[in-house]
Design an enzyme around this catalytic site. Structure first.
Site, short mmCIF file in Angstrom:
data_model
loop_
_atom_site.label_atom_id
_atom_site.label_comp_id
_atom_site.label_asym_id
_atom_site.label_seq_id
_atom_site.Cartn_x
_atom_site.Cartn_y
_atom_site.Cartn_z
CB ALA A 25 2.47 -42.57 -42.66
N GLY A 28 4.70 -39.12 -46.70
CA GLY A 28 4.61 -40.13 -47.76
C GLY A 28 3.28 -40.10 -48.49
CG ASP A 29 -1.54 -39.25 -47.80
OD1 ASP A 29 -2.07 -40.13 -48.52
OD2 ASP A 29 -2.12 -38.18 -47.51
CB ALA A 30 1.95 -35.05 -49.15
CD GLU A 33 -3.87 -36.67 -53.41
OE1 GLU A 33 -4.69 -35.94 -53.97
OE2 GLU A 33 -4.04 -37.15 -52.28
#
Length: 139
Positions: A25, A28-30, A33
């Site tokens: 995660a 995945g967040d980076a 974005e």
């Protein structure tokens, strides 16, 4: 518009399976974005407008909307990654319900997993997302 597939590092499955859902995660967040920022890069605009549009898309509530639109297109294995990500997520910030935070984290987990293992599949799924909002919802 973002035309190139996100070039992941294509790790082996055994390497990726050693990572926790929280680590998936995190990456995945980076990745998500960066993808969203790339989507809004053109036409050019003031930086505060870029920021507002991106924040609107990467906030947990929007991620849940994106997740729900993708679910009919996911394989069983991808749905299992979502489940692992949802179960590993904590309760999150106080402004969110735990359910919203967990679902958003599960999407980030899936994005991280696909970024590391199958960037073409990731690009296919991200291309299915709808970033158009009704008038006035972006601000």
């Amino acid at each position: 518009m973002f035309h190139q597939p996100l070039s992941g590092i294509n790790c082996s499955l055994s390497e990726v399976n050693q990572l926790s859902p929280v680590a998936l995660a995190y990456i995945g967040d980076a990745v998500f974005e960066l993808y969203v920022r790339s989507r809004y890069l053109f036409p050019t605009k003031r930086i505060d407008n870029y920021h507002r549009q991106v924040v609107c898309q990467v906030r947990a509530e929007s991620q849940v909307r994106h997740l729900r639109s993708l679910q009919p297109h996911l394989t069983e294995a991808e749905s299992e990654i979502l489940r692992r990500g949802r179960n590993a997520a904590g309760s999150g910030p106080k402004r969110l319900s735990a359910k919203i935070y967990q679902e958003a984290s599960s999407l980030e987990t899936l994005i991280g997993y696909l970024y590391l293992t199958d960037s073409q599949r990731l690009a296919q799924l991200l291309a299915k997302l709808d970033f158009d909002f009704p008038q006035g919802e972006e601000s």
